[in-house]
Design an enzyme around this catalytic site. Structure first.
Site, short mmCIF file in Angstrom:
data_model
loop_
_atom_site.label_atom_id
_atom_site.label_comp_id
_atom_site.label_asym_id
_atom_site.label_seq_id
_atom_site.Cartn_x
_atom_site.Cartn_y
_atom_site.Cartn_z
N LYS A 1 -34.77 29.68 9.43
CA LYS A 1 -33.37 30.09 9.72
C LYS A 1 -33.15 31.53 9.25
CE LYS A 1 -29.79 29.00 6.97
NZ LYS A 1 -28.86 28.14 6.21
N ASP B 1 -30.24 18.80 3.28
CA ASP B 1 -29.84 20.12 2.78
C ASP B 1 -28.98 19.94 1.54
OD1 ASP B 1 -29.79 22.87 2.68
OD2 ASP B 1 -28.82 23.14 4.63
N THR C 1 -20.07 25.08 7.04
CA THR C 1 -19.48 25.12 8.39
C THR C 1 -20.20 24.17 9.34
OG1 THR C 1 -20.97 26.85 9.16
CG2 THR C 1 -18.93 27.57 8.10
C1 R5P Z 1 -27.88 27.78 2.50
O1 R5P Z 1 -29.00 28.23 2.56
C2 R5P Z 1 -27.57 26.35 2.19
O2 R5P Z 1 -28.69 25.66 1.74
C3 R5P Z 1 -27.01 25.64 3.40
O3 R5P Z 1 -28.01 25.56 4.40
C4 R5P Z 1 -25.83 26.37 3.92
O4 R5P Z 1 -24.92 26.63 2.90
C5 R5P Z 1 -25.15 25.58 4.99
O5 R5P Z 1 -24.11 26.33 5.50
P1 R5P Z 1 -23.49 26.02 6.91
O6 R5P Z 1 -23.16 24.56 6.94
O7 R5P Z 1 -22.26 26.88 6.97
O8 R5P Z 1 -24.48 26.40 7.96
#
Ligand code: R5P
Length: 302
Positions: A197, A224, A229
């Site tokens: 990502k 995760d 969001t």
């Molecule tokens: C960032 O690297 C975290 O591990 C999460 O992947 C991130 O905070 C997720 O954010 P969102 O739901 O906004 O994509």
């Protein structure tokens, strides 16, 4: 509710984690001191301890979910007041630590927000800090007081195991989440993988690189630390579904679920989202209370 040990340790459930605080006290069999909280007409917070804490070890349970700045200030008021009222020791259990994603200066001139938060937590009298799945482990070394991060990934994986999903594939939606997927795989034993990502530091937009995974006709669970969001999980979910996964679930420790994140993820083809109660939410089906109680047992014997 039965309180067995009474005077050895007192749990103070903060306004952001009331249910969790009560659960922890119940498991440990210790007393609770309630807080009265109100807001003045201009928005200032008022807090009052509704019980004695003098000479006690006081455990504050207060997550830093939105409104995070209000919850932070409440934490500072709780810790400083506990000490001012004569508490022997203050343990801050902060199930979700806000600002941990701003742990470095990504662009020149940026605040390293978590460093400021740590200084303020310590200045408010906290003697020990306990959190869950902090975004970067190295943050813990920046505390001068004892600081630990417990992982709830196994609890999440066990939830899926109980739901009959042994051998599900654990997918990390980015490289940072690989450690979580590996941990879940120790329970599910169906293998793991990760996606690449990229996030635009200015716009916040993410893009996930397509990568072939061995998931055709299989159940995939995306692990995760945070769902904010929902963009990260939604992108991973679309890739998993496009590669023939039969079912795709999302699991996270901290379900921030900002705005329409839930709908966004479900619209990406996800079959269900499971989170813990480090943040109270509609998907908080797994409680971290037993893990908090376990980690606090040394305070009871000390
Ligand atoms: C960032 O690297 C975290 O591990 C999460 O992947 C991130 O905070 C997720 O954010 P969102 O739901 O906004 O994509």
């Amino acid at each position: 509710m039965v309180y067995l040990l009474g005077r050895k340790l007192i749990v103070v459930p903060g306004p952001s984690s009331r249910n969790l605080g009560f659960k922890v006290a119940e498991i440990l069999g210790v007393n609770i001191v309630n807080l009265s909280i109100k807001f003045f007409p201009d928005g200032e917070t008022y807090i009052k301890f509704e019980g004695e804490v003098e000479g006690e070890t006081v455990v504050l349970i207060q997550s830093l979910n939105p409104p995070q700045d209000t919850h932070l200030l409440q934490l500072f008021l709780m810790a400083d007041t506990a000490k001012d009222l004569g508490a022997k020791r203050v343990v801050a259990v902060v199930p979700y630590t806000a600002y941990a994603r701003q742990d470095k200066r990504f662009l020149p001139g940026e605040a390293i927000s978590i460093n400021t938060i740590i200084k303020l937590i310590e200045a408010s009298g906290v003697d020990r800090f306990v959190t869950f799945n902090i975004h970067e482990e190295n943050i813990l070394n920046r505390f001068r007081v004892k600081a630990e991060s417990i992982s709830a990934m196994r609890l999440l994986a066990e939830y899926f195991l109980k739901e009959g999903m042994a051998n599900a594939f654990a997918l990390a939606p980015d490289q940072g989440a690989l450690r979580w997927a590996k941990e879940a795989n120790e329970i599910l034993k169906g293998g793991y993988g990760w996606l690449k990502k990229e996030r635009d530091r200015i716009t916040g937009e993410i893009s996930v690189e397509e990568k072939t995974l061995d998931i055709k006709d299989r159940t995939v669970i995306i692990f995760d630390d945070i769902i904010s969001t929902g963009g990260t999980v939604a992108a991973a979910c679309k890739i998993a579904k496009s590669q023939g996964a039969k079912k795709v679930y999302a699991a996270c420790v901290h379900p921030l679920l900002v705005g329409n994140a839930y709908e966004r993820i479900m619209n990406s083809g996800c079959d269900g989202i499971i989170g813990t109660d480090t943040i109270p939410s509609r998907v908080s089906k797994v409680s971290v209370a037993p893990l908090i109680a376990e980690v606090l047992r040394d305070e009871l014997s000390g």
